[in-house]
Design an enzyme around this catalytic site. Structure first.
Site, PDB file in Angstrom:
ATOM      1  N   GLN A 176     -56.815  -9.223   9.224  1.00  0.00           N
ATOM      2  CA  GLN A 176     -55.661 -10.088   9.447  1.00  0.00           C
ATOM      3  C   GLN A 176     -54.456  -9.694   8.576  1.00  0.00           C
ATOM      4  O   GLN A 176     -53.301  -9.787   9.007  1.00  0.00           O
ATOM      5  CB  GLN A 176     -56.047 -11.539   9.176  1.00  0.00           C
ATOM      6  CG  GLN A 176     -55.026 -12.519   9.687  1.00  0.00           C
ATOM      7  CD  GLN A 176     -55.426 -13.947   9.394  1.00  0.00           C
ATOM      8  OE1 GLN A 176     -55.756 -14.296   8.261  1.00  0.00           O
ATOM      9  NE2 GLN A 176     -55.416 -14.775  10.403  1.00  0.00           N
ATOM     10  N   GLU A 192     -21.065   1.743   4.946  1.00  0.00           N
ATOM     11  CA  GLU A 192     -20.320   0.947   5.942  1.00  0.00           C
ATOM     12  C   GLU A 192     -20.317  -0.549   5.608  1.00  0.00           C
ATOM     13  O   GLU A 192     -20.362  -1.408   6.498  1.00  0.00           O
ATOM     14  CB  GLU A 192     -20.808   1.244   7.362  1.00  0.00           C
ATOM     15  CG  GLU A 192     -20.551   2.702   7.691  1.00  0.00           C
ATOM     16  CD  GLU A 192     -20.375   3.037   9.132  1.00  0.00           C
ATOM     17  OE1 GLU A 192     -20.169   2.139   9.951  1.00  0.00           O
ATOM     18  OE2 GLU A 192     -20.430   4.235   9.433  1.00  0.00           O
ATOM     19  N   GLU A 215     -23.984  -7.328   0.744  1.00  0.00           N
ATOM     20  CA  GLU A 215     -23.209  -8.410   0.111  1.00  0.00           C
ATOM     21  C   GLU A 215     -21.860  -8.582   0.816  1.00  0.00           C
ATOM     22  O   GLU A 215     -21.388  -9.703   1.039  1.00  0.00           O
ATOM     23  CB  GLU A 215     -23.022  -8.107  -1.387  1.00  0.00           C
ATOM     24  CG  GLU A 215     -24.314  -8.141  -2.204  1.00  0.00           C
ATOM     25  CD  GLU A 215     -25.348  -7.068  -1.831  1.00  0.00           C
ATOM     26  OE1 GLU A 215     -24.930  -5.930  -1.504  1.00  0.00           O
ATOM     27  OE2 GLU A 215     -26.554  -7.359  -1.857  1.00  0.00           O
TER      28      GLU A 215
HETATM   29  N1  CAA Z   1     -10.509  -6.767  11.837  1.00  0.00           N
HETATM   30  C1  CAA Z   1      -9.150  -6.807  11.815  1.00  0.00           C
HETATM   31  N2  CAA Z   1      -8.444  -7.151  10.716  1.00  0.00           N
HETATM   32  C2  CAA Z   1      -9.124  -7.471   9.608  1.00  0.00           C
HETATM   33  C3  CAA Z   1     -10.548  -7.460   9.563  1.00  0.00           C
HETATM   34  C4  CAA Z   1     -11.230  -7.089  10.735  1.00  0.00           C
HETATM   35  N3  CAA Z   1     -12.578  -7.042  10.772  1.00  0.00           N
HETATM   36  N4  CAA Z   1     -10.957  -7.809   8.326  1.00  0.00           N
HETATM   37  C5  CAA Z   1      -9.843  -8.054   7.612  1.00  0.00           C
HETATM   38  N5  CAA Z   1      -8.749  -7.840   8.393  1.00  0.00           N
HETATM   39  C6  CAA Z   1      -7.343  -8.044   8.020  1.00  0.00           C
HETATM   40  C7  CAA Z   1      -7.093  -9.486   7.591  1.00  0.00           C
HETATM   41  O1  CAA Z   1      -6.831 -10.317   8.702  1.00  0.00           O
HETATM   42  C8  CAA Z   1      -5.911  -9.335   6.659  1.00  0.00           C
HETATM   43  O2  CAA Z   1      -4.741  -9.228   7.412  1.00  0.00           O
HETATM   44  P1  CAA Z   1      -3.503 -10.257   7.166  1.00  0.00           P
HETATM   45  O3  CAA Z   1      -3.134 -10.087   5.717  1.00  0.00           O
HETATM   46  O4  CAA Z   1      -2.452  -9.800   8.111  1.00  0.00           O
HETATM   47  O5  CAA Z   1      -4.037 -11.617   7.444  1.00  0.00           O
HETATM   48  C9  CAA Z   1      -6.114  -7.970   6.010  1.00  0.00           C
HETATM   49  O6  CAA Z   1      -7.011  -7.258   6.877  1.00  0.00           O
HETATM   50  C10 CAA Z   1      -6.767  -8.078   4.637  1.00  0.00           C
HETATM   51  O7  CAA Z   1      -7.982  -8.774   4.813  1.00  0.00           O
HETATM   52  P2  CAA Z   1      -8.754  -9.506   3.630  1.00  0.00           P
HETATM   53  O8  CAA Z   1      -7.788 -10.322   2.840  1.00  0.00           O
HETATM   54  O9  CAA Z   1      -9.946 -10.177   4.209  1.00  0.00           O
HETATM   55  O10 CAA Z   1      -9.180  -8.253   2.740  1.00  0.00           O
HETATM   56  P3  CAA Z   1     -10.115  -8.183   1.472  1.00  0.00           P
HETATM   57  O11 CAA Z   1      -9.475  -7.269   0.501  1.00  0.00           O
HETATM   58  O12 CAA Z   1     -10.504  -9.547   1.020  1.00  0.00           O
HETATM   59  O13 CAA Z   1     -11.406  -7.392   2.016  1.00  0.00           O
HETATM   60  C11 CAA Z   1     -13.524  -7.023   3.004  1.00  0.00           C
HETATM   61  C12 CAA Z   1     -12.196  -7.792   3.033  1.00  0.00           C
HETATM   62  C13 CAA Z   1     -14.278  -7.549   4.221  1.00  0.00           C
HETATM   63  C14 CAA Z   1     -14.312  -7.281   1.753  1.00  0.00           C
HETATM   64  C15 CAA Z   1     -13.240  -5.525   3.170  1.00  0.00           C
HETATM   65  O14 CAA Z   1     -12.604  -5.009   2.048  1.00  0.00           O
HETATM   66  C16 CAA Z   1     -14.497  -4.698   3.438  1.00  0.00           C
HETATM   67  O15 CAA Z   1     -14.994  -4.654   4.566  1.00  0.00           O
HETATM   68  N6  CAA Z   1     -15.019  -3.989   2.409  1.00  0.00           N
HETATM   69  C17 CAA Z   1     -16.102  -3.041   2.606  1.00  0.00           C
HETATM   70  C18 CAA Z   1     -15.573  -1.671   2.856  1.00  0.00           C
HETATM   71  C19 CAA Z   1     -16.589  -0.792   3.506  1.00  0.00           C
HETATM   72  O16 CAA Z   1     -17.304  -1.203   4.403  1.00  0.00           O
HETATM   73  N7  CAA Z   1     -16.630   0.456   3.105  1.00  0.00           N
HETATM   74  C20 CAA Z   1     -17.507   1.389   3.706  1.00  0.00           C
HETATM   75  C21 CAA Z   1     -16.994   2.752   3.486  1.00  0.00           C
HETATM   76  S1  CAA Z   1     -16.848   3.721   4.894  1.00  0.00           S
HETATM   77  C22 CAA Z   1     -18.395   4.355   5.205  1.00  0.00           C
HETATM   78  O17 CAA Z   1     -19.362   4.020   4.591  1.00  0.00           O
HETATM   79  C23 CAA Z   1     -18.380   5.261   6.364  1.00  0.00           C
HETATM   80  C24 CAA Z   1     -19.294   6.396   6.271  1.00  0.00           C
HETATM   81  O18 CAA Z   1     -18.933   7.420   5.752  1.00  0.00           O
HETATM   82  C25 CAA Z   1     -20.635   6.311   6.904  1.00  0.00           C
END
Ligand code: CAA
Length: 383
Positions: free
Chosen positions: A279, A363, A367
């Site tokens: 199990q 990506e 968190e």
């Molecule tokens: N779609 C469209 N617009 C968006 C959005 C989305 N999903 N998320 C945020 N925005 C816009 C907001 O509306 C805002 O616009 P306005 O000021 O006009 O209202 C602007 O973007 C800023 O948004 P936030 O204030 O929410 O930004 P933040 O600094 O608080 O960050 C976060 C938000 C979600 C934490 C973002 O920084 C994030 O996703 N961080 C993680 C980054 C990441 O994933 N990095 C991966 C690296 S790439 C990689 O790994 C690829 C690879 O090589 C495989």
């Protein structure tokens, strides 16, 4: 509500499965050891339409849609995670260019990506001090006549060694925070744009992860993607789509681990019976499959919404966090089922466990996904 893929989606899934079984699975251990992806295999994937799955045919894409992309990605991820992440970033770059590039960008670069002339695209956002918080990036782009001059560096860039085209983010307004960021297209070999060392990673070793140094890199003004200051939103929108790819990939790794462990459990005799009759093992198998199915449905729902042009930010983050964490749990249990053999390099479980670990990090970390989901819910998106 319809839980069944269409005939076309099933066909694409089967095509990816056949290719993965034939071309990738037998090579995956070697790709891991040599840290090299066979470029002809990437080219063959492009030939099958897997490098521009959400791109219209007029630009060389296979136009199969996001659900098919997710299904295919799971099959490729099941066989070789290094290849799958390359497919993911390449599709993402093709889509960014399609969504935000000028017509000339689309006509020049997308066919090269989709045909496999470029083995990969690259997404140069992260920096050593700007990972989860890309708006704090330091790379700058200063206007000088008809050019932009870029200076800075990028870290952890997937496919740096093999990409033909890079989307590079830089600050056109240093005091502008997220709104000061713009996105540029940089061709491989552009003066001042130097791909540095391929980092030694724990998993997905066949996928190169590079540093990039950018020194007085002069780009024509029309290298800009979208408008000045739009770069952060372009990155966020692209990452929403990218997260569907990584969630799908993680489901594939989890399924590969579970399949192997299940077969093993049926054949491994202890206390005079197959361990699958105990199990403790059955529950590990049952929980793993249940969670993987839930993950798959979440990811496919995000893909379905994206394909229908419905908002999918929350769904993509839920799919990514749940699928990647589930796949890690599944790999843990699958390795446990193999016991000592699971810990040995001779068996694929240790590779699956290593390959899986990074999916909760790149990506957007788990968190960050939770932050995105919470913001959406707190903002009223509870339906
Ligand atoms: N779609 C469209 N617009 C968006 C959005 C989305 N999903 N998320 C945020 N925005 C816009 C907001 O509306 C805002 O616009 P306005 O000021 O006009 O209202 C602007 O973007 C800023 O948004 P936030 O204030 O929410 O930004 P933040 O600094 O608080 O960050 C976060 C938000 C979600 C934490 C973002 O920084 C994030 O996703 N961080 C993680 C980054 C990441 O994933 N990095 C991966 C690296 S790439 C990689 O790994 C690829 C690879 O090589 C495989």
């Amino acid at each position: 509500m319809d839980f069944f893929p269409t005939e076309e989606q099933k066909m694409i899934q089967q095509m990816a499965r056949d290719f993965a079984e034939r071309e990738l699975k037998p090579r995956a251990a070697e790709i891991d050891t040599t840290r090299l992806l066979p470029l002809p295999v990437l080219k063959a994937m492009a030939g099958l339409g897997m490098m521009g799955m959400n791109i219209p045919a007029e630009y060389g894409g296979s136009q199969t849609g996001v659900v098919s992309y997710s299904l295919a990605m799971t099959e490729i991820g099941k066989a070789c995670a290094s290849t799958a992440v390359t497919m993911s970033v390449t599709n993402m770059v093709a889509e960014v260019i399609h969504a935000f590039g000028r017509e000339e960008h689309r006509r020049t670069y997308i066919p090269r990506i989709c045909s496999g002339e470029y083995p990969s695209g690259a997404f140069a956002l992260s920096e050593s001090t700007a990972g989860s918080d890309p708006s704090s990036m330091k790379t700058s782009a200063d206007r000088s006549g008809d050019e932009y001059i870029l200076n800075g560096s990028k870290t952890f860039i997937t496919s740096g060694d093999i990409a033909g085209i890079f989307v590079v983010w830089a600050k056109t307004d240093k005091s502008g925070g997220a709104k000061g960021i713009s996105a540029f297209l940089v061709e491989r070999g552009t003066a001042g744009f130097k791909v540095g060392r391929n980092e030694e990673k724990m998993g997905q070793k066949g996928s190169p992860t590079n540093e990039i140094s950018i020194e007085e890199c002069r780009l024509p003004r029309d290298s800009l993607l979208g408008r000045e200051g739009e770069g952060f939103k372009i990155a966020m929108m692209a990452l929403d789509g990218g997260r569907i790819g990584i969630g799908s990939l993680a489901v594939g790794i989890g399924l590969a681990a579970l399949e192997y462990a299940t077969e093993y459990a049926k054949n491994r005799i202890q206390f005079g019976k197959p361990i699958s009759s105990f199990q403790a093992i059955q529950w590990m198998i049952a929980d793993s499959f249940t969670e993987l199915e839930a993950a798959r449905l979440l990811v496919l729902r995000a893909a379905h919404r994206k394909g229908k042009s419905l908002p999918f930010t929350r769904e993509a983050s839920m799919g990514k966090v749940y699928a990647t964490e589930t796949a890690n749990r599944v790999c843990y249990k699958a390795l446990q089922i193999l016991g000592g053999y699971g810990y040995m390099k001779e068996y694929p479980l240790e590779r699956h466990s290593r390959d899986c670990r990074g999916t909760t990090i790149y990506e957007g970390t788990s968190e960050i996904q939770r932050l995105v989901i919470a913001r959406e819910i707190l903002g009223g998106n509870l339906v």
